[in-house]
Write a protein that holds these residues in place. Structure first.
Motif, PDB file in Angstrom:
ATOM      1  N   VAL A 199     -55.132  30.210 -38.537  1.00 13.17           N
ATOM      2  CA  VAL A 199     -54.185  31.388 -39.298  1.00 13.17           C
ATOM      3  C   VAL A 199     -53.810  32.255 -38.515  1.00 13.17           C
ATOM      4  O   VAL A 199     -52.705  32.881 -38.489  1.00 13.17           O
ATOM      5  N   ALA A 200     -54.527  32.816 -37.391  1.00 10.72           N
ATOM      6  CA  ALA A 200     -54.103  33.584 -36.446  1.00 10.72           C
ATOM      7  C   ALA A 200     -52.908  33.055 -35.509  1.00 10.72           C
ATOM      8  O   ALA A 200     -51.794  33.668 -35.446  1.00 10.72           O
ATOM      9  N   ALA A 201     -52.911  31.731 -35.242  1.00 13.03           N
ATOM     10  CA  ALA A 201     -52.005  31.050 -34.598  1.00 13.03           C
ATOM     11  C   ALA A 201     -50.680  30.886 -35.565  1.00 13.03           C
ATOM     12  O   ALA A 201     -49.533  31.206 -35.328  1.00 13.03           O
ATOM     13  N   ASP A 246     -59.173  20.066 -33.242  1.00 17.82           N
ATOM     14  CA  ASP A 246     -60.216  19.562 -33.885  1.00 17.82           C
ATOM     15  C   ASP A 246     -59.952  19.779 -35.776  1.00 17.82           C
ATOM     16  O   ASP A 246     -60.305  18.918 -36.367  1.00 17.82           O
ATOM     17  N   LEU A 247     -59.313  20.725 -35.901  1.00 17.70           N
ATOM     18  CA  LEU A 247     -59.086  20.900 -37.198  1.00 17.70           C
ATOM     19  C   LEU A 247     -58.231  19.783 -37.804  1.00 17.70           C
ATOM     20  O   LEU A 247     -57.973  19.447 -38.880  1.00 17.70           O
ATOM     21  N   GLU A 248     -56.933  19.532 -36.970  1.00 22.34           N
ATOM     22  CA  GLU A 248     -55.933  18.651 -37.593  1.00 22.34           C
ATOM     23  C   GLU A 248     -56.683  17.315 -37.200  1.00 22.34           C
ATOM     24  O   GLU A 248     -56.173  16.488 -38.174  1.00 22.34           O
ATOM     25  N   SER A 249     -57.623  17.016 -36.722  1.00 21.65           N
ATOM     26  CA  SER A 249     -58.297  15.610 -36.488  1.00 21.65           C
ATOM     27  C   SER A 249     -59.000  15.674 -37.766  1.00 21.65           C
ATOM     28  O   SER A 249     -59.211  14.295 -38.621  1.00 21.65           O
ATOM     29  N   ILE A 269     -50.689  17.019 -38.883  1.00 22.20           N
ATOM     30  CA  ILE A 269     -50.296  17.884 -37.803  1.00 22.20           C
ATOM     31  C   ILE A 269     -49.893  19.384 -38.304  1.00 22.20           C
ATOM     32  O   ILE A 269     -49.227  19.268 -39.247  1.00 22.20           O
ATOM     33  N   LEU A 270     -50.634  20.205 -38.002  1.00 23.64           N
ATOM     34  CA  LEU A 270     -50.354  21.607 -38.529  1.00 23.64           C
ATOM     35  C   LEU A 270     -49.232  22.158 -37.704  1.00 23.64           C
ATOM     36  O   LEU A 270     -48.717  23.199 -38.410  1.00 23.64           O
ATOM     37  N   PHE A 271     -49.213  22.096 -36.311  1.00 23.70           N
ATOM     38  CA  PHE A 271     -48.125  22.844 -35.734  1.00 23.70           C
ATOM     39  C   PHE A 271     -47.162  21.695 -35.001  1.00 23.70           C
ATOM     40  O   PHE A 271     -47.742  20.817 -34.514  1.00 23.70           O
ATOM     41  N   LEU A 331     -45.480  28.165 -31.077  1.00 24.55           N
ATOM     42  CA  LEU A 331     -45.770  27.091 -32.200  1.00 24.55           C
ATOM     43  C   LEU A 331     -44.625  27.165 -33.262  1.00 24.55           C
ATOM     44  O   LEU A 331     -44.329  28.370 -33.638  1.00 24.55           O
ATOM     45  N   THR A 332     -44.506  26.121 -34.149  1.00 21.58           N
ATOM     46  CA  THR A 332     -43.780  26.069 -35.351  1.00 21.58           C
ATOM     47  C   THR A 332     -44.804  25.480 -36.429  1.00 21.58           C
ATOM     48  O   THR A 332     -44.953  24.394 -36.116  1.00 21.58           O
ATOM     49  N   ILE A 333     -45.106  26.160 -37.572  1.00 19.26           N
ATOM     50  CA  ILE A 333     -45.843  25.611 -38.509  1.00 19.26           C
ATOM     51  C   ILE A 333     -45.247  24.439 -39.333  1.00 19.26           C
ATOM     52  O   ILE A 333     -43.914  24.591 -39.553  1.00 19.26           O
TER      53      ILE A 333
END
Length: 302
Positions: free
Chosen positions: A12-14, A40-43, A48-50, A57-59
């Protein structure tokens, strides 16, 4: 492996700050800790979150969808923790609440949802109107508290305010626009671009003052009170917009991409906050709402 609360907080911060480094600074941890947590969250999620690039970064579309769930999960966790710190079961009464149009769907909804969960016996009435009129109602005692843009609060002698969120102005562009690739965009670069103008709260006034610094002001292609209309018009190439990052979303309702870029120069910021009347102690339901709003701010700043 299931994702953790810490991973959600870093994600969320990113997403909100647009870079790994700024997210790491907000938690006082190393950039590698945030990077690994997001990987790890993406895995774990299998998405792919970003999109990573030199500017940060672009969400992604999937990341934008997950951001809403992650924010709600963190909000629920904060509610659960607070439930053991306060005696809430018998809290009751009324709360007369005001909100301006700009912040109704971007700040108030989460705060009000948390307040209703924490104090279900409190009867809440809400009114949406201009900042000037809400100030009048607060001073007259017809409202207990308001959530509104406080950057240009008119009667600071009679009203107390506390900032919940500070949002800088950014440039909104359609995908493939000529200004999409430059690392630095100056106000002069947009002087001939058709502008989509949002006419909510003092946004139009603030944008007009900002553009007044230009030698030749951009032509206004469209004026609207709808943020969604701005998104759709920008995404389809009808013009550009300069708006607070608070209301930015990377997709229009039609699913078209919207890019967001920094503009060099001293741009104003929009301050969103809670406002109540000075001179007498707020009633307990008002204090409870103020505390909920402050807790919401602390959660978002982590």
């Amino acid at each position: 492996m299931s994702f953790t609360i810490r991973q959600l907080q870093y994600f969320v911060a990113a997403a909100e700050k647009g870079s790994i480094s700024r997210a790491a600074q907000s938690f006082n941890v190393s950039q590698s800790s945030v990077t690994e947590a997001i990987k790890d969250l993406e895995s774990d999620l299998g998405v792919i979150l970003f999109d990573r690039h030199s500017r940060g970064l672009t969400i992604t579309h999937k990341g934008h969808q997950f951001l809403r769930h992650a924010t709600e999960i963190l909000s629920n966790v904060a509610d659960a923790r607070r439930a053991f710190d306060q005696q809430q079961d018998e809290a009751s009464g009324t709360l007369h609440l005001g909100v301006t149009s700009l912040v109704a769907g971007y700040v108030l909804s989460d705060i009000l949802a948390r307040f209703r969960r924490a104090y279900p016996a409190v009867e809440v009435t809400a009114i949406e109107d201009s900042g000037e009129y809400l100030e009048h109602l607060l001073i007259g005692g017809e409202l207990d508290v308001a959530v509104m843009v406080v950057s240009n609060l008119r009667d600071r002698m009679a009203l107390q305010s506390e900032i919940l969120e500070v949002s800088p102005y950014r440039l909104w562009l359609p995908l493939g626009h000529r200004l999409e690739t430059p690392d630095s965009i100056a106000l002069d670069d947009i002087s001939d671009e058709p502008l989509i103008m949002l006419t909510l709260d003092e946004i139009e006034e603030a944008t007009a003052k900002l553009l007044g610094a230009l030698g030749s002001r951009p032509p206004v292609a469209f004026r609207t009170r709808s943020v969604e209309a701005v998104r759709s018009l920008v995404a389809t190439g009808a013009g550009i917009a300069i708006l607070p990052d608070l209301v930015y979303r990377p997709w229009s309702l039609e699913g078209d991409r919207i890019e967001s870029r920094d503009v060099s120069g001293a741009l104003p910021v929009v301050q969103v906050g809670i406002v109540w009347r000075k001179g007498s102690a707020p009633k307990q339901t008002t204090l409870n709402f103020i505390n909920i709003a402050k807790a919401h701010r602390m959660l978002r700043s982590r």
